[in-house]
Every structure is written in structure tokens, then in C-alpha cells.
Motif scaffolding. Structure first.
Motif, PDB file in Angstrom:
ATOM      1  N   SER A 189       0.851  -1.189   0.000  1.00 41.31           N
ATOM      2  CA  SER A 189       0.000   0.000   0.000  1.00 41.31           C
ATOM      3  C   SER A 189       0.885   1.236   0.000  1.00 41.31           C
ATOM      4  O   SER A 189       2.114   1.141   0.115  1.00 41.31           O
ATOM      5  CB  SER A 189      -0.941  -0.008   1.210  1.00 41.31           C
ATOM      6  OG  SER A 189      -0.215   0.013   2.429  1.00 41.31           O
ATOM      7  N   ALA A 190       0.278   2.397  -0.109  1.00 43.47           N
ATOM      8  CA  ALA A 190       1.011   3.614  -0.474  1.00 43.47           C
ATOM      9  C   ALA A 190       2.169   3.952   0.464  1.00 43.47           C
ATOM     10  O   ALA A 190       3.295   4.219   0.011  1.00 43.47           O
ATOM     11  CB  ALA A 190       0.032   4.781  -0.560  1.00 43.47           C
ATOM     12  N   ASP A 191       1.927   3.992   1.765  1.00 42.64           N
ATOM     13  CA  ASP A 191       2.986   4.424   2.688  1.00 42.64           C
ATOM     14  C   ASP A 191       4.167   3.468   2.680  1.00 42.64           C
ATOM     15  O   ASP A 191       5.326   3.884   2.601  1.00 42.64           O
ATOM     16  CB  ASP A 191       2.426   4.535   4.107  1.00 42.64           C
ATOM     17  CG  ASP A 191       1.525   5.736   4.296  1.00 42.64           C
ATOM     18  OD1 ASP A 191       1.316   6.485   3.315  1.00 42.64           O
ATOM     19  OD2 ASP A 191       1.017   5.929   5.416  1.00 42.64           O
ATOM     20  N   HIS A 204      -6.981   2.947   1.838  1.00 38.67           N
ATOM     21  CA  HIS A 204      -7.010   1.559   1.374  1.00 38.67           C
ATOM     22  C   HIS A 204      -7.774   1.354   0.067  1.00 38.67           C
ATOM     23  O   HIS A 204      -7.663   0.288  -0.540  1.00 38.67           O
ATOM     24  CB  HIS A 204      -7.622   0.666   2.454  1.00 38.67           C
ATOM     25  CG  HIS A 204      -6.757   0.494   3.660  1.00 38.67           C
ATOM     26  ND1 HIS A 204      -5.583  -0.224   3.636  1.00 38.67           N
ATOM     27  CD2 HIS A 204      -6.888   0.956   4.937  1.00 38.67           C
ATOM     28  CE1 HIS A 204      -5.025  -0.219   4.842  1.00 38.67           C
ATOM     29  NE2 HIS A 204      -5.802   0.491   5.651  1.00 38.67           N
ATOM     30  N   SER A 205      -8.563   2.320  -0.344  1.00 36.82           N
ATOM     31  CA  SER A 205      -9.437   2.090  -1.499  1.00 36.82           C
ATOM     32  C   SER A 205      -8.657   1.838  -2.786  1.00 36.82           C
ATOM     33  O   SER A 205      -9.107   1.065  -3.644  1.00 36.82           O
ATOM     34  CB  SER A 205     -10.407   3.261  -1.678  1.00 36.82           C
ATOM     35  OG  SER A 205      -9.704   4.477  -1.871  1.00 36.82           O
ATOM     36  N   THR A 206      -7.488   2.447  -2.948  1.00 35.63           N
ATOM     37  CA  THR A 206      -6.721   2.252  -4.186  1.00 35.63           C
ATOM     38  C   THR A 206      -6.312   0.786  -4.335  1.00 35.63           C
ATOM     39  O   THR A 206      -6.510   0.177  -5.400  1.00 35.63           O
ATOM     40  CB  THR A 206      -5.477   3.151  -4.193  1.00 35.63           C
ATOM     41  OG1 THR A 206      -5.876   4.515  -4.137  1.00 35.63           O
ATOM     42  CG2 THR A 206      -4.652   2.907  -5.452  1.00 35.63           C
ATOM     43  N   GLN A 207      -5.743   0.211  -3.295  1.00 41.72           N
ATOM     44  CA  GLN A 207      -5.330  -1.189  -3.361  1.00 41.72           C
ATOM     45  C   GLN A 207      -6.534  -2.110  -3.535  1.00 41.72           C
ATOM     46  O   GLN A 207      -6.491  -3.079  -4.313  1.00 41.72           O
ATOM     47  CB  GLN A 207      -4.552  -1.574  -2.102  1.00 41.72           C
ATOM     48  CG  GLN A 207      -3.940  -2.973  -2.176  1.00 41.72           C
ATOM     49  CD  GLN A 207      -3.197  -3.361  -0.910  1.00 41.72           C
ATOM     50  OE1 GLN A 207      -3.426  -2.784   0.152  1.00 41.72           O
ATOM     51  NE2 GLN A 207      -2.302  -4.323  -1.006  1.00 41.72           N
ATOM     52  N   ILE A 208      -7.621  -1.813  -2.839  1.00 42.44           N
ATOM     53  CA  ILE A 208      -8.803  -2.665  -2.932  1.00 42.44           C
ATOM     54  C   ILE A 208      -9.423  -2.590  -4.321  1.00 42.44           C
ATOM     55  O   ILE A 208      -9.837  -3.621  -4.884  1.00 42.44           O
ATOM     56  CB  ILE A 208      -9.811  -2.282  -1.834  1.00 42.44           C
ATOM     57  CG1 ILE A 208      -9.251  -2.694  -0.464  1.00 42.44           C
ATOM     58  CG2 ILE A 208     -11.175  -2.924  -2.081  1.00 42.44           C
ATOM     59  CD1 ILE A 208     -10.041  -2.185   0.710  1.00 42.44           C
ATOM     60  N   ARG A 209      -9.465  -1.417  -4.919  1.00 40.69           N
ATOM     61  CA  ARG A 209      -9.993  -1.302  -6.286  1.00 40.69           C
ATOM     62  C   ARG A 209      -9.123  -2.074  -7.267  1.00 40.69           C
ATOM     63  O   ARG A 209      -9.624  -2.672  -8.225  1.00 40.69           O
ATOM     64  CB  ARG A 209     -10.085   0.167  -6.694  1.00 40.69           C
ATOM     65  CG  ARG A 209     -11.253   0.923  -6.079  1.00 40.69           C
ATOM     66  CD  ARG A 209     -11.517   2.215  -6.851  1.00 40.69           C
ATOM     67  NE  ARG A 209     -10.348   3.070  -6.880  1.00 40.69           N
ATOM     68  CZ  ARG A 209     -10.076   4.035  -5.993  1.00 40.69           C
ATOM     69  NH1 ARG A 209     -10.919   4.224  -4.979  1.00 40.69           N
ATOM     70  NH2 ARG A 209      -9.005   4.774  -6.094  1.00 40.69           N
ATOM     71  N   GLY A 242      10.378   2.612  -2.528  1.00 40.37           N
ATOM     72  CA  GLY A 242      10.608   3.166  -3.855  1.00 40.37           C
ATOM     73  C   GLY A 242       9.539   2.865  -4.881  1.00 40.37           C
ATOM     74  O   GLY A 242       9.778   3.001  -6.086  1.00 40.37           O
ATOM     75  N   TYR A 243       8.339   2.489  -4.417  1.00 42.76           N
ATOM     76  CA  TYR A 243       7.241   2.162  -5.331  1.00 42.76           C
ATOM     77  C   TYR A 243       6.259   3.320  -5.386  1.00 42.76           C
ATOM     78  O   TYR A 243       5.696   3.731  -4.361  1.00 42.76           O
ATOM     79  CB  TYR A 243       6.511   0.902  -4.867  1.00 42.76           C
ATOM     80  CG  TYR A 243       7.196  -0.389  -5.219  1.00 42.76           C
ATOM     81  CD1 TYR A 243       6.680  -1.242  -6.184  1.00 42.76           C
ATOM     82  CD2 TYR A 243       8.382  -0.757  -4.583  1.00 42.76           C
ATOM     83  CE1 TYR A 243       7.311  -2.433  -6.499  1.00 42.76           C
ATOM     84  CE2 TYR A 243       9.026  -1.943  -4.903  1.00 42.76           C
ATOM     85  CZ  TYR A 243       8.488  -2.772  -5.863  1.00 42.76           C
ATOM     86  OH  TYR A 243       9.117  -3.946  -6.177  1.00 42.76           O
ATOM     87  N   ASP A 244       6.017   3.822  -6.605  1.00 41.61           N
ATOM     88  CA  ASP A 244       4.963   4.820  -6.773  1.00 41.61           C
ATOM     89  C   ASP A 244       3.635   4.113  -7.001  1.00 41.61           C
ATOM     90  O   ASP A 244       3.556   2.869  -6.978  1.00 41.61           O
ATOM     91  CB  ASP A 244       5.283   5.787  -7.915  1.00 41.61           C
ATOM     92  CG  ASP A 244       5.444   5.097  -9.275  1.00 41.61           C
ATOM     93  OD1 ASP A 244       5.023   3.920  -9.416  1.00 41.61           O
ATOM     94  OD2 ASP A 244       5.976   5.734 -10.201  1.00 41.61           O
TER      95      ASP A 244
END
Length: 306
Positions: A76-78, A140-145, A84-86
Motif C-alpha cells: 500500500s502507499a505508505d 485503502h481504497s486504491t489497493q482494494i480497487r 521506492g514504489y509509486d
């Protein structure tokens, strides 16, 4: 949505402690305890494939189904930014994790349920800051989508410490039209790290989401820590369908300080599961978490099926 097969079966296994297995058995360095970067490396991809195939083989031999979690607990984002992952690379990693399990699934003649694994935003052992429900949804919605746009069968949020984050995850899954399982962790006293009881947490999430989760689980605590949190007379306990316990009886704080892996005793671990299932027969999704490996899951399978 079709019915999840693990809800109608007497036993579905899961895998065990992926990260601890990769670190201590395979000698792979996992910065920030994150396994998803292995998906970008051929050797890492092969190690993950071997890991999953071993558990699917146990389930096939014993006539059980299996739920396999993607290697994305920290994708996930953080956590991704620390490595180093966008956003684009993270989405690719989550999709690759599902693709790996699709490849594994086709090689086994048993039900293999693919779950997109979501982890807490912060350290699951140290809930120093709690998000609001809306903040959790946004995070969390980005990863779940991303998972909802793959052939994954459901999303499982693991090692959750508090109800606002759990509720925001359920909201995000519902908006993405994804089935979701919520798995809380508990301390040695059976209470969530945030201080509340497991029963209150399940009742609160169900009340706030119209009981949207397919079911609940408890993970990342020893069976003897989980047992005090359960009440066979309580309606909320019937919502718990799965356990993924730690091998060690150490507390979360002690595990954080430990320099060696405490694997516990697989047979004792399995006997603890058998005793819990005697009191709670609805526990049909069984596997392991930190410190467990295929030996623990094999022992559990033997203990509860024969």
C-alpha cells in the motif's frame, strides 16, 4: 456474487507465515517485512511460487480446499513509498501477486480461493495512531480497487488493530463490489492492541456496515491468546470463521525484540486449534501466521480432519 466455497466446507486451509518463512528458511532479505518486491525478481517470484505450492499440495493431499493470500500485506502507499514504489508500480505489484496465484491454482485439483491481502497502514504491533473511518477508506481504497479489477475472489484485511480502519476498509470493498474478510489481531489478554474487546470490534463493524464482511478472522496471536477473547454463547462469535495464529506464545512487544524465530511446537499448536474448533465448530478456515510453516498447517489439517 457467487458464494465463497469456504463458507460451505468443513475445512479450508490457508498458508502460514510467508514473511518469516522467506526470511528464516529461504534466507531472503525483506526490508520493512514486505514480500511484494519479490514479484519483480525471477528468483523471488520462484520462491513465492514454491511457498504457495507447498501449502496447496498439503490441502490437495488431505482433501481440503485452500485460501491463498497474495504477497501484498505491505503493498500500500505508505509502505510502498518507503521501498521506492509509486502508485503505478504498486498497482502492478498487486496485479502480479494475483497472477502468480492464478498460475498456482491451475495446477491443483482442489478449490483454491485467491484473496487479495491488505495490511494495516501502520505497524500492526504498535497502533500508535488511529485513522478515522474516512481516512482509512481513502488510504485503502486504491489497493482494494486494484484487486477488484482482477480475478481475485475476495479481499482480506489482516492484522487489524482497531475498528475505524476495519470499517473504512469494508466501506472501500463494498464500493468496489468486492467481498471482504476482516481479520483482527489480539494481545496476550485477548484484547485488540487498541484496547477494545474482539466482540465489541466485530459488533461495531457489523453495525456500521450492515454486516457486509463475509466473515471475520483472528490472526497474528497464539491460540492461547485468542481463546480468552472468544465466547461460545455470543452471537458475534459465530461471525468468526478463520484463524491464522502465531507459532510463538510471546507477546507482540517480545516478538518485536526477538532476534531469533520462535517456531513453537507444531503438534501443540494443532491441538490448540482442535480444542478451539470443538467449542467453535464454525472455524473452518485454518492456517498460520508469524513463525508457522508447512509443518504447522500439516499438523492442523491432521488434527481437525481425523
Amino acid at each position: 456474487m457467487t458464494q465463497l466455497p469456504q463458507l460451505d466446507a468443513s475445512l479450508f486451509l490457508t498458508d502460514g507465515g510467508a514473511e518469516t518463512t522467506l526470511i528464516f528458511d529461504d534466507g531472503i532479505d525483506l526490508p520493512d517485512f514486505a514480500a511484494f518486491p519479490l514479484l519483480d525478481d525471477p528468483d523471488g517470484h520462484a520462491a513465492l511460487t514454491r511457498y504457495y505450492e507447498r501449502y496447496a499440495g498439503i490441502a490437495e493431499r488431505d482433501g481440503a480446499g485452500i485460501v491463498l493470500e497474495t504477497a501484498t500485506w505491505r503493498a500500500s502507499a505508505d509502505w510502498g513509498a518507503r521501498l521506492g514504489y509509486d502508485a503505478k508500480r504498486l498497482a502492478e505489484a498487486n496485479r502480479k501477486a494475483v497472477d502468480l496465484l492464478l498460475d498456482v491454482r491451475q495446477r491443483f485439483a482442489i478449490p483454491v480461493v485467491i484473496s487479495g491481502c491488505v495490511g494495516p497502514r501502520r505497524d500492526g504491533y504498535r497502533p500508535d495512531t488511529t485513522m478515522s473511518r474516512d481516512e482509512a477508506y481513502d488510504y485503502h481504497s486504491t489497493q482494494i480497487r486494484t484487486f477488484a479489477d482482477t480475478p481475485a475472489d475476495l479481499v482480506t484485511a489482516m492484522t487489524l488493530t482497531n475498528t475505524p480502519e476495519a470499517t473504512g476498509i469494508v466501506d472501500a470493498a463494498r464500493d468496489a463490489n468486492a467481498r471482504v474478510v476482516i481479520s483482527f489481531t489480539v494481545e496476550t489478554d485477548g484484547r485488540l492492541p487498541s484496547g477494545g474487546t474482539l466482540g465489541n470490534a466485530i459488533e461495531e463493524v457489523d453495525a456500521e456496515t450492515n454486516s457486509y464482511p463475509a466473515y471475520y478472522m483472528v490472526n497474528c496471536a497464539h491460540p492461547t491468546h485468542i481463546a480468552p477473547a472468544l465466547d461460545p454463547e455470543a452471537p458475534w462469535a459465530q461471525r468468526i470463521r478463520g484463524l491464522r495464529a502465531n507459532a510463538s506464545k510471546l507477546s507482540h512487544a517480545e516478538l518485536d525484540e526477538a532476534e531469533t524465530l520462535d517456531r513453537g511446537d507444531p503438534e501443540e499448536f494443532a491441538n490448540d486449534y482442535r480444542e478451539l474448533r470443538t467449542k467453535f465448530p464454525q472455524l473452518t478456515v485454518l492456517g498460520g501466521c508469524c513463525g508457522t510453516d508447512h509443518r504447522h498447517v500439516e499438523a492442523v489439517s491432521r488434527a481437525v480432519s481425523g
